[in-house]
Design an enzyme around this catalytic site. Structure first.
Site, short mmCIF file in Angstrom:
data_model
loop_
_atom_site.label_atom_id
_atom_site.label_comp_id
_atom_site.label_asym_id
_atom_site.label_seq_id
_atom_site.Cartn_x
_atom_site.Cartn_y
_atom_site.Cartn_z
NE ARG A 92 -10.58 7.36 13.58
CZ ARG A 92 -10.50 8.39 14.42
NH1 ARG A 92 -10.77 9.62 14.01
NH2 ARG A 92 -10.20 8.20 15.68
CB THR A 365 -14.26 16.81 15.97
OG1 THR A 365 -13.14 16.12 16.50
CG2 THR A 365 -15.03 15.88 15.10
CD GLU A 404 -8.37 11.84 14.20
OE1 GLU A 404 -8.93 11.99 15.29
OE2 GLU A 404 -8.48 12.66 13.27
CG ASP A 407 -8.65 9.68 18.48
OD1 ASP A 407 -8.52 10.31 19.55
OD2 ASP A 407 -9.46 10.02 17.60
CB SER A 436 -13.47 7.50 15.87
OG SER A 436 -14.21 8.69 15.82
N GLY A 456 -16.56 17.11 20.06
CA GLY A 456 -16.46 17.14 21.52
C GLY A 456 -15.70 15.98 22.12
N GLY A 457 -14.84 15.33 21.34
CA GLY A 457 -13.98 14.28 21.90
C GLY A 457 -14.76 13.18 22.56
N1 GLY Z 1 -10.53 12.44 16.96
C1 GLY Z 1 -11.91 12.47 17.18
C2 GLY Z 1 -12.55 11.14 17.30
O1 GLY Z 1 -12.39 10.40 16.37
O2 GLY Z 1 -13.22 10.79 18.23
#
Ligand code: GLY
Length: 554
Positions: A92, A365, A404, A407, A436, A456-457
């Site tokens: 990550r 993603t 990112e 997030d 995430s 899919g977020g």
């Molecule tokens: N940016 C996608 C996730 O980590 O959920």
């Protein structure tokens, strides 16, 4: 006698190491045909599933620049057949050392729109190059130079623009135009290129070659790193060379649990995936879902989603920075409490649940699943967050940076681009990993094994939940990836669903129970699933018809 005992012990030990059943073939499914083919090329060259995962990830980084890349990160869930070793490779992104919790707020304390989404300030320090080097070295059989060869070729020879590419590029046109290097590579005369136009990436090929030659040093130190830092800073970013040199891959113990005789293995924090998935499954285990009407079944699933996403918002973040009550959140006893709070006839109002003591996710993603002939497996979900990440490419590197940082919770209680709210647990801090939703997962019983995941977020976890329920209900791989989807994430308080997910009667019944309904215009998700039916000795793989992926079994 003693010697004989020792021999027996040794034989039993060796036998137990080899006891795992072997699949009838190898299967790979990914979001792009060139990536799936690269995976098989590496298996045929003598590599295992882990070498193939390196090759698939790297090719996706080239041909699906809107989904993942060297400028992004991800989670690779590995299972080694030889000894059953399971691990989540956490690649990550991390917040730069110069990041601080209010960096996206204006002088009045309001979130500045776009600052955590577009341009270099939105980018966390990438983890994917380090993760690929780590996986190749520790778990693979082939040198990195061999596993990365298909990606280097793809970057030099190019890939054709598809309608999906056009849609993504159009969506992020402004951000791509703002970065001259990105516009030169991904646009044609500053416009979305026509279908069939070939995208070549010689700078990215050179960066991949440096990684292939020198391992992680090729990206995080030396010429590539220097360029990444200098160009990012020149464009208003805050990266330092110490950020790159100090990046560390972390091996984490996956989150595990049981659901109706199935073992669930999924992503550990800083992903919220595994914990949220298990909370929902534990709640649902108390209902006979297969015996209920569609409306009532949906009602209970939605109520489980609502409660698990509330907890996600309050408790989850980087375990290096916050204490997560993981044992409680994944326990059957806690699930029973949540289940008891569900009215079988009436929707709970999210505002009536305990407020989140004052999180984030990806829109695009990518996910892939691999099973090799020895039984080694990989489920990997990778991201640059928004399509084409931040849109910013440091000159001369070919590396498109992620966004990112969005997030993180830019301000507690204020939703991010996906409408997810977060709390203190996911506030920005230097060197911290942002929360995430990516949920690469294994679902297995004595008879069935599924390797599953999707982009899919914020909806990733509920898609994996619906897929898991379908796996345990005995559905085929194709039916599982094709199934119409629905989602609830606590706030906004509404069931989002794809057209065709429910018939009119079911919608009326759900409304009568007090559920707010939010029909979506389009579809969502791009699930990639490998399914091994051990009883029937049948290995299948299925790619989501919503995407452009390829599934193959050999
Ligand atoms: N940016 C996608 C996730 O980590 O959920």
């Amino acid at each position: 006698m003693r010697q004989w005992n020792l021999v027996c012990f040794f034989l039993i030990f060796v036998f137990s190491l080899q006891a795992e059943e072997v699949p009838p073939g190898a299967a790979i499914v990914s979001a792009h045909p060139m990536a799936t083919r690269a995976g098989f090329e590496i298996l045929e060259a003598g590599g295992n599933a882990f070498d193939a995962a390196v090759a698939v990830s790297a090719v996706l980084a080239v041909v699906e620049p809107y989904s993942s890349g060297l400028g992004g990160g991800g989670f690779w869930l590995l299972h080694r057949a030889r000894d059953g070793h399971e691990v989540m490779i956490d690649g990550r992104e991390i917040a730069p050392l110069a990041a601080h919790r209010d960096m996206y707020l204006d002088s009045k304390g309001k979130v500045v729109p776009g600052l955590s989404v577009d341009g270099p300030l939105a980018a966390g320090i990438p983890g994917e190059p380090a993760a690929l080097a780590h996986i190749g070295k520790k778990y693979g059989r082939l040198p990195l130079s061999r596993s990365l060869a298909p990606a280097i070729r793809a970057a030099l020879e190019g890939f054709p623009v598809t309608p999906h590419y056009q849609k993504m590029a159009d969506f992020r046109l402004r951000a791509l135009r703002a970065s001259p290097a990105a516009a030169r590579v991904f646009l044609l005369d500053n416009k979305v290129p026509p279908v069939g136009h070939v995208i070549r990436q010689p700078d990215l090929a050179r960066t991949l070659e440096a990684l292939a030659r020198q391992g992680r040093k090729g990206f995080y130190q030396g010429a590539v790193a220097k360029r990444l830092v200098a160009q990012t800073r020149k464009a208003g970013g805050i990266w330092h060379s110490a950020d790159l040199a100090g990046y560390k891959v972390i091996e984490r113990k996956p989150v595990t649990g049981r659901y109706r005789g199935y073992r669930i293995t999924s992503a550990a924090p800083p992903s919220s995936g595994g914990i949220t998935l298990l909370t929902m499954l534990n709640v649902l285990e108390g209902f006979e879902l297969d015996r209920l009407s569609v409306a009532r079944r949906t009602h209970f699933i939605v109520e489980a989603m609502r409660r698990a996403y509330r907890d996600r918002a309050e408790y989850l973040g980087d375990p290096g920075f916050v204490t997560i009550p993981q044992t409680t959140l994944t326990s059957k006893a806690y699930a029973e409490q949540l289940r008891d709070s569900i009215d079988p006839d009436e929707a709970t109002r999210s505002e009536d649940l305990k407020p989140v003591a004052t999180s984030g996710s990806g829109f695009h993603t990518t996910h892939f699943s691999i099973l090799d002939k020895q039984g080694n497996r990989v489920a990997a979900t990778l991201s640059v967050n928004y399509p084409f990440g931040s849109g910013f490419m440091p000159e001369g590197t070919g590396v498109l940076l992620n966004d990112e940082m969005d997030d993180f919770s830019a301000k507690p209680g204020v939703p991010n681009v996906y409408g997810l709210i977060g709390a203190e647990a996911n506030a920005i801090a230097p060197g911290k990993r942002m929360l995430s939703s990516m949920s690469p997962t294994f679902v297995e019983s004595a008879n069935r094994l599924a390797i599953i995941g999707t982009p899919g977020g914020s909806r990733i976890i509920t898609m994996v939940l619906l897929g898991t329920l379908d796996v345990t209900a005995g559905q085929s791989a194709l039916d599982i990836v094709m199934a119409r989807r629905f989602h609830h994430q606590y706030l906004p308080d509404a069931i989002q669903f794809e057209k065709g997910a429910f018939d009119e009667d079911t919608l009326a019944e759900l409304q009568l129970m007090g559920h707010r309904l939010n029909p979506l215009d389009g579809t969502y998700g791009n699930m990639q699933l490998v399914l091994w039916d051990k009883n029937k000795k049948r290995l299948t793989a299925a790619t989501d018809p919503r995407g452009e992926g390829q599934a193959a079994v050999q």
